[in-house]
Motif scaffolding. Structure first.
Motif, PDB file in Angstrom:
ATOM      1  N   ILE A  77      35.818  30.002  34.880  1.00  0.00           N
ATOM      2  CA  ILE A  77      36.129  30.849  36.024  1.00  0.00           C
ATOM      3  C   ILE A  77      35.160  30.571  37.168  1.00  0.00           C
ATOM      4  N   VAL A  78      35.659  30.779  38.374  1.00  0.00           N
ATOM      5  CA  VAL A  78      34.842  30.762  39.595  1.00  0.00           C
ATOM      6  C   VAL A  78      34.843  32.206  40.079  1.00  0.00           C
ATOM      7  N   ASP A  79      33.676  32.823  40.164  1.00  0.00           N
ATOM      8  CA  ASP A  79      33.671  34.269  40.361  1.00  0.00           C
ATOM      9  C   ASP A  79      32.606  34.703  41.357  1.00  0.00           C
ATOM     10  N   TRP A  80      33.036  35.535  42.313  1.00  0.00           N
ATOM     11  CA  TRP A  80      32.120  36.121  43.281  1.00  0.00           C
ATOM     12  C   TRP A  80      31.768  37.558  42.926  1.00  0.00           C
ATOM     13  N   LEU A  81      32.553  38.193  42.060  1.00  0.00           N
ATOM     14  CA  LEU A  81      32.409  39.626  41.822  1.00  0.00           C
ATOM     15  C   LEU A  81      30.985  39.963  41.389  1.00  0.00           C
ATOM     16  N   PRO A  82      30.349  40.917  42.066  1.00  0.00           N
ATOM     17  CA  PRO A  82      28.917  41.174  41.845  1.00  0.00           C
ATOM     18  C   PRO A  82      28.622  41.750  40.472  1.00  0.00           C
ATOM     19  N   TRP A  83      27.508  41.326  39.916  1.00  0.00           N
ATOM     20  CA  TRP A  83      27.120  41.767  38.580  1.00  0.00           C
ATOM     21  C   TRP A  83      26.556  43.179  38.579  1.00  0.00           C
ATOM     22  N   ASN A  84      26.312  43.754  39.735  1.00  0.00           N
ATOM     23  CA  ASN A  84      25.910  45.159  39.769  1.00  0.00           C
ATOM     24  C   ASN A  84      27.115  46.090  39.659  1.00  0.00           C
ATOM     25  N   HIS A  85      28.318  45.513  39.630  1.00  0.00           N
ATOM     26  CA  HIS A  85      29.554  46.264  39.381  1.00  0.00           C
ATOM     27  C   HIS A  85      30.090  45.894  38.007  1.00  0.00           C
ATOM     28  N   GLU A 109      29.401  31.626  45.742  1.00  0.00           N
ATOM     29  CA  GLU A 109      28.520  32.202  46.759  1.00  0.00           C
ATOM     30  C   GLU A 109      29.296  32.806  47.919  1.00  0.00           C
ATOM     31  N   GLY A 110      30.625  32.722  47.877  1.00  0.00           N
ATOM     32  CA  GLY A 110      31.446  33.358  48.894  1.00  0.00           C
ATOM     33  C   GLY A 110      31.882  34.735  48.455  1.00  0.00           C
ATOM     34  N   LYS A 111      32.766  35.337  49.233  1.00  0.00           N
ATOM     35  CA  LYS A 111      33.369  36.623  48.892  1.00  0.00           C
ATOM     36  C   LYS A 111      34.538  36.852  49.838  1.00  0.00           C
ATOM     37  N   PRO A 112      35.389  37.843  49.566  1.00  0.00           N
ATOM     38  CA  PRO A 112      36.552  38.080  50.441  1.00  0.00           C
ATOM     39  C   PRO A 112      36.144  38.733  51.768  1.00  0.00           C
ATOM     40  N   ALA A 113      35.614  37.920  52.665  1.00  0.00           N
ATOM     41  CA  ALA A 113      35.217  38.404  53.987  1.00  0.00           C
ATOM     42  C   ALA A 113      35.249  37.225  54.944  1.00  0.00           C
ATOM     43  N   GLY A 161      34.232  34.358  57.202  1.00  0.00           N
ATOM     44  CA  GLY A 161      32.994  33.609  57.209  1.00  0.00           C
ATOM     45  C   GLY A 161      32.435  33.321  55.835  1.00  0.00           C
ATOM     46  N   LEU A 162      32.919  34.027  54.827  1.00  0.00           N
ATOM     47  CA  LEU A 162      32.468  33.814  53.457  1.00  0.00           C
ATOM     48  C   LEU A 162      33.591  33.349  52.540  1.00  0.00           C
ATOM     49  N   ILE A 163      34.818  33.704  52.851  1.00  0.00           N
ATOM     50  CA  ILE A 163      35.944  33.272  52.023  1.00  0.00           C
ATOM     51  C   ILE A 163      36.025  31.749  51.988  1.00  0.00           C
ATOM     52  N   GLU A 164      35.554  31.108  53.061  1.00  0.00           N
ATOM     53  CA  GLU A 164      35.585  29.649  53.110  1.00  0.00           C
ATOM     54  C   GLU A 164      34.718  29.034  52.009  1.00  0.00           C
ATOM     55  N   GLY A 223      40.700  40.311  47.852  1.00  0.00           N
ATOM     56  CA  GLY A 223      40.411  38.896  47.668  1.00  0.00           C
ATOM     57  C   GLY A 223      41.668  38.050  47.654  1.00  0.00           C
ATOM     58  N   PHE A 224      42.719  38.556  47.030  1.00  0.00           N
ATOM     59  CA  PHE A 224      44.001  37.860  47.055  1.00  0.00           C
ATOM     60  C   PHE A 224      44.482  37.689  48.496  1.00  0.00           C
ATOM     61  N   ALA A 225      44.395  38.751  49.278  1.00  0.00           N
ATOM     62  CA  ALA A 225      44.931  38.728  50.643  1.00  0.00           C
ATOM     63  C   ALA A 225      44.281  37.647  51.491  1.00  0.00           C
TER      64      ALA A 225
END
Length: 616
Positions: free
Chosen positions: A259-267, A289-293, A295-298, A318-320
């Motif tokens: 898996i490639v995952d951005w979801l934070p480990w504090n959640h 290192e990205g996230k659904p935002a 400038g970062l989704i790239e 994130g899907f959107a």
């Protein structure tokens, strides 16, 4: 005719139903929960023994590609970290209530610290980086710090956390950094120092002493009704939940997940569900290192261009943001779907528009539909209580109770409140006996606060449908109930893809209104480039949204679902004001309280030009 589903091994969907008085019921899986590990360290050592050369964790290493950590190396490093903590008198045989506080995001070193601390009997507290980096007052961070009283604090790069660290009483507390020391030369040690201790019999003694009821980590909720609460996560919760998930989805044991995952480990989604799932099944996790935002989704897209996943986990937001890249690049689409076995969403409801777009991409790439599923739970349940483990063709179903979990439905107004009992449920909240007592009913079921219903009461095996938050629904002046969760999804689908999120207003008023945030990337296809204020004011956007909701209202004329007006926001939701979590979940109540002026504007007798009024 719909395209076929890709084949995947699932447990048969079955459920036992125990009726309760007053229209309630308890759902249970008839399958018993099988034995599971005592603690996560046993998972790690099993993986290191079976696949020592397999990559466990990978992270970006600048222009040098990926830094890779194998299971064999992870075993050695985790033992060394445990030895270092034990040598400091922390954990087993010493300060057994010792805690490590992690302020920065996902990284290989923070994972080694997490697993090493747990193995030493030290509790880990990963804290949302947003409390340090996005907050202006650091109130939440200071509150958490006072509650946990850490013996050690870790940051990956110290300079960005300088203001946050300065806000904390760090005297007598060791600070470690992963890659970059403090710019001001303040006292801090490199993480490599924790890897320098040679493990001895004390590590094995600590490993053997850890039991299922040891608190492995404390996860702080996002504080939707006040300051964050520390949820105790025991080893039993985390290990039992992975066994529950495996029994419902035996396909997980067939191929080690990648898996490639951005979801934070504090959640709990990223830190318990995904991280522990990879560990349980000896898979590989590429840290995104990205996230659904913007400038970062790239960065996420760049990672997926290199790594074709076997499983895709994300939140609806994130899907959107991710789908347009697949839709505009057939080669990337085909690469992404080339070995994909499962698509999974959670944390909030997925609009059906996004579901259909994902299916269309899958069919275009594979001539078949990769199975899409969801699950439901909470930080307090480590996290999964229910899971979909069969083929479905639309969003909304959250599955059936996993083996060992009991799901009780209690009438609450027009809805059925869901409550949970099982080995994956928290024993309570850190130093808050009052909140712990309030959280459980007389039968020991955790009051999760969500509502649900059977998709088909005559066929309960078809699963449970999420029915929103019990506390979010409200009545209009007519006495008509407005079901916020369902209406939010309907509104997003009606205006897709131009709205990122909405909050439903109208309690004790004659009609409904929306406070809405635009999806700026999608809106720019109508308006061209520009600042948020110019985009929101664009006639092209306003006309498109007006037309979308006019059509929706013709199909949905009832007062409880009709949307006569909305106001678009240019100011993002605030994390300090509890309006949003760093995972992107909008807090309905906090937004309505913090933006009372916008609500008044929305319902003004003569609304100003910023309010979009949908004519009859």
């Amino acid at each position: 005719m719909s395209s076929p589903f890709a084949s995947l091994a699932f447990a048969k969907p079955v459920v036992d139903v125990e009726p309760l008085g007053g229209g309630g019921m308890i759902l249970r899986s008839p399958e018993p929960l099988l034995p599971y590990e005592r603690h996560l360290g046993e998972m790690l050592r099993a993986a290191a023994a079976e696949a020592p050369e397999r990559d466990f964790l990978c992270e970006r290493a600048g222009d040098d590609g990926w830094r890779r950590l194998t299971y064999g190396q992870a075993r050695r490093d985790i033992d060394a970290v445990a030895a270092s903590l034990l040598a400091r008198g922390l954990g087993h045989g010493g300060a057994e209530d010792a805690r490590v506080m992690i302020l920065s995001g996902n990284s290989i070193d923070s994972a080694l610290l997490t697993l090493g601390a747990m193995q030493a009997g030290v509790t880990v507290v990963p804290v949302s980086p947003a409390y340090s980096l996005m907050s202006e007052d650091h109130v939440k961070l200071r509150t958490i710090f006072r509650q946990i009283r850490p013996a050690l604090v870790y940051v990956e790069h110290a300079p960005p956390f300088a203001k946050a660290l300065a806000a904390l009483p760090m005297d007598g507390i060791e600070l470690f950094y992963g890659k970059t020391p403090p710019a001001d030369g303040s006292d801090a040690a490199p993480f490599s120092e924790l890897l320098a201790t040679t493990p001895g019999p004390e590590v094995e003694a600590a490993f053997a002493a850890i039991g299922p009821d040891h608190v492995g980590k404390i996860l702080f909720t996002s504080g939707s009704t006040g300051q964050p609460k520390g949820v105790l996560n025991t080893q039993r919760m985390m290990c039992a939940n992975q066994q529950q998930i495996l029994q419902a989805s035996p396909h997980l044991a067939e191929v080690p997940p990648v898996i490639v995952d951005w979801l934070p480990w504090n959640h709990t989604f990223g830190g318990n569900h995904n991280f522990n799932l990879v560990l349980k099944h000896k898979g590989t996790l590429y840290i995104d290192e990205g996230k659904p935002a913007p400038g970062l989704i790239e960065k996420s897209v760049a990672a997926y261009r290199e790594i074709a996943p076997t499983h895709y986990f994300n939140v609806p937001g994130g899907f959107a943001l991710f789908l347009p890249y697949l839709e505009s690049d057939p080669a990337f689409r085909d690469h992404f779907f080339s070995r994909l076995r499962l698509i999974f969403y959670a944390a909030s409801a997925l609009p059906q528009d996004l579901w259909k777009r994902v299916e269309a991409l899958s069919v275009a790439a594979r001539k078949e539909r990769v199975v899409m599923v969801s699950s439901w739970g909470a930080t307090e349940t480590a996290p999964a209580v229910t899971a979909v483990h069969w083929e479905i063709d639309r969003a909304g179903i959250i599955g059936l109770p996993l083996p060992g979990a009991e799901l009780k439905f209690v009438p609450s107004g027009e809805k059925l409140e869901m409550r949970v009992r099982g080995p994956n449920v928290t024993p309570g909240y850190l130093d808050r006996a009052d909140l712990t007592a309030e959280a459980f009913d007389a039968d020991g079921f955790y009051r999760i606060g969500d509502a649900g219903r059977l998709a088909d009461p005559s066929a309960p095996e078809k699963g449970v449908v999420f029915d929103g938050r019990v506390s979010e629904d409200f009545k209009l002046t007519s006495g008509t109930w407005v079901h916020v969760g369902a209406l939010r999804i309907a509104a997003l689908e009606a205006a897709a893809p131009y709205l990122q999120d909405v909050v439903v207003a109208g309690q004790d008023r004659d009609e409904i209104g929306l406070i809405a945030w635009p999806n700026l990337a999608a809106c720019k296809t109508l308006t061209g480039e520009g600042e948020a204020a110019a985009i929101v004011a664009s006639p092209a956007l306003r006309e498109t949204i007006t037309a979308a909701f006019a059509g929706y209202n013709r199909r949905n004329p009832g007062a409880s679902v009709r949307i006569p007006r909305l106001v678009l926001q240019t100011v993002p939701p605030s994390i300090d004001a509890n309006e949003i979590t760093d995972k992107g979940y909008i807090n309905q109540r906090a937004v309505l309280e913090q933006r009372a002026g916008e609500v008044a504007r929305l319902f003004a007798e003569t609304p100003d030009d910023a309010v979009i009024v949908i004519a009859d």
